[in-house]
Design an enzyme around this catalytic site. Structure first.
Site, short mmCIF file in Angstrom:
data_model
loop_
_atom_site.label_atom_id
_atom_site.label_comp_id
_atom_site.label_asym_id
_atom_site.label_seq_id
_atom_site.Cartn_x
_atom_site.Cartn_y
_atom_site.Cartn_z
N LYS A 54 0.85 -1.20 0.00
CA LYS A 54 0.00 0.00 0.00
C LYS A 54 0.88 1.25 0.00
O LYS A 54 0.58 2.22 -0.70
CB LYS A 54 -0.93 -0.03 1.23
CG LYS A 54 -1.99 -1.11 1.12
CD LYS A 54 -2.70 -1.45 2.43
CE LYS A 54 -3.61 -2.66 2.23
NZ LYS A 54 -4.27 -3.14 3.44
N GLN A 98 -4.24 -1.53 9.67
CA GLN A 98 -4.20 -2.88 9.10
C GLN A 98 -4.76 -3.91 10.08
O GLN A 98 -4.44 -3.89 11.28
CB GLN A 98 -2.75 -3.22 8.72
CG GLN A 98 -2.57 -4.55 8.01
CD GLN A 98 -3.17 -4.58 6.61
OE1 GLN A 98 -3.33 -3.56 5.95
NE2 GLN A 98 -3.50 -5.77 6.12
N ASP A 121 -10.77 2.99 4.35
CA ASP A 121 -10.89 1.54 4.52
C ASP A 121 -12.37 1.14 4.66
O ASP A 121 -12.71 -0.04 4.62
CB ASP A 121 -10.13 1.14 5.78
CG ASP A 121 -9.52 -0.22 5.70
OD1 ASP A 121 -9.40 -0.77 4.59
OD2 ASP A 121 -9.15 -0.76 6.76
#
Ligand code: GUN
Length: 288
Positions: A54, A98, A121
């Site tokens: 990412k 994450q 997200d």
């Protein structure tokens, strides 16, 4: 029949080049450089790899990338404090924490703390609720990548039977909503570990999306000839290979089209994260 391969890597490469052009234009016209902050707690090797991807992808698209690597001993208040600082940081447009987090941390509370305006997200309940309401703000990256692949493969969704195997908050549940929105208009069944006769349910599908996290779960006898099969699974075999949830070789003999693993959904997840970050940068400045 041998299935047509839906090439996620090729689509991701094209989309990322387009995104890089848009980022450059945003910089030239408005002096804005989108910024993505990633937070990794602990040193899970797979998570480290994903966060690294990412980071590199956002820099390659011309964005700023802020990587926060925290020790596994990080406490909940320390993590919430970092999220607060990222929420307040003008250079940060998107925040991604994450998953999975170490067991002693409460992921749901962390997701609730992310400013919905920076929730690239799409895991804050406000963001999830807006999608459920039919007014999406940010789309969760993996399901958005699945939809992009279906569009790219020219799959006719309206009125089609879609079966999603897996009801996760990250993939199955948001995808089921996205595919029933007006314009997509699919008839969606969400199957899961308690589903009776999974094979029969799967055989109904014109489009079968498998996001269960179980290697080899879907075999050729579970797929209607000519169906489109999207494999979201990423499993490591004992000998270190990356494989999906679909028994690829045998299913490719039956399906009409199929995504490989690797090189299918995975590259699109990162691409949609970049798209969300660009979207956030514009929205936060009233430029959309
Ligand atoms: N871990 C695996 N996939 C994802 C994702 O899409 N977002 C986050 N935050 N963590 C993940």
């Amino acid at each position: 029949m041998t299935a047509r391969i839906i090439d996620g890597r090729a689509l991701a490469t094209r989309r990322r080049a387009e995104l890089a052009d848009e980022v450059a234009r945003l910089g030239a016209e408005h002096g804005v450089q989108p910024g993505l902050a990633t937070v990794l707690v602990g040193d899970d090797p797979a998570s480290r790899t994903y966060v690294g991807m990412k980071h590199r992808a956002s820099e390659a698209a011309g964005m700023r990338s802020f990587q926060h690597l925290l020790p596994a001993t990080t406490t909940q208040p320390e993590l919430l404090d970092l999220v607060d600082r990222l929420n307040a940081d003008e250079a940060v447009d998107g925040i991604l924490v994450q998953l999975p987090l170490p067991d002693h941390l409460d992921a749901r509370e962390v997701q609730r703390r992310v400013d919905p305006a920076k929730d690239v997200d799409a895991l804050n309940p406000v963001t999830a609720g807006m999608l459920a309401n039919g007014e999406p703000t940010f789309l969760a990256c993996t399901p958005a990548g699945v939809v992009a692949l279906l569009d790219e493969a020219d799959v006719a969704l309206p009125g089609s039977e879609v079966v999603i195997v897996g009801r996760s908050t990250l993939v199955g549940r948001p995808l089921s909503i996205m595919l029933t929105l007006p314009g997509r208009d699919a008839t969606v069944t969400v199957a899961h570990s308690r589903t009776r006769d999974l094979a029969a349910v799967c055989r109904r599908a014109d489009v079968l999306v498998v996001a269960a996290g179980r290697e080899g779960l879907v075999t050729a006898d579970m797929v209607r000839p000519g169906a489109v099969v999207i494999d979201v699974g990423t499993n490591r075999t004992a000998d270190g290979r990356l494989v999906g949830d679909v028994a690829y070789d045998e299913v490719a003999e039956v399906a009409g089209a199929i995504t490989p693993v690797p090189g299918g959904v995975g590259p699109m997840t990162v691409t949609m994260l970049l798209a969300n970050t660009l979207h956030a940068a514009r929205l936060r400045r009233g430029l959309s």
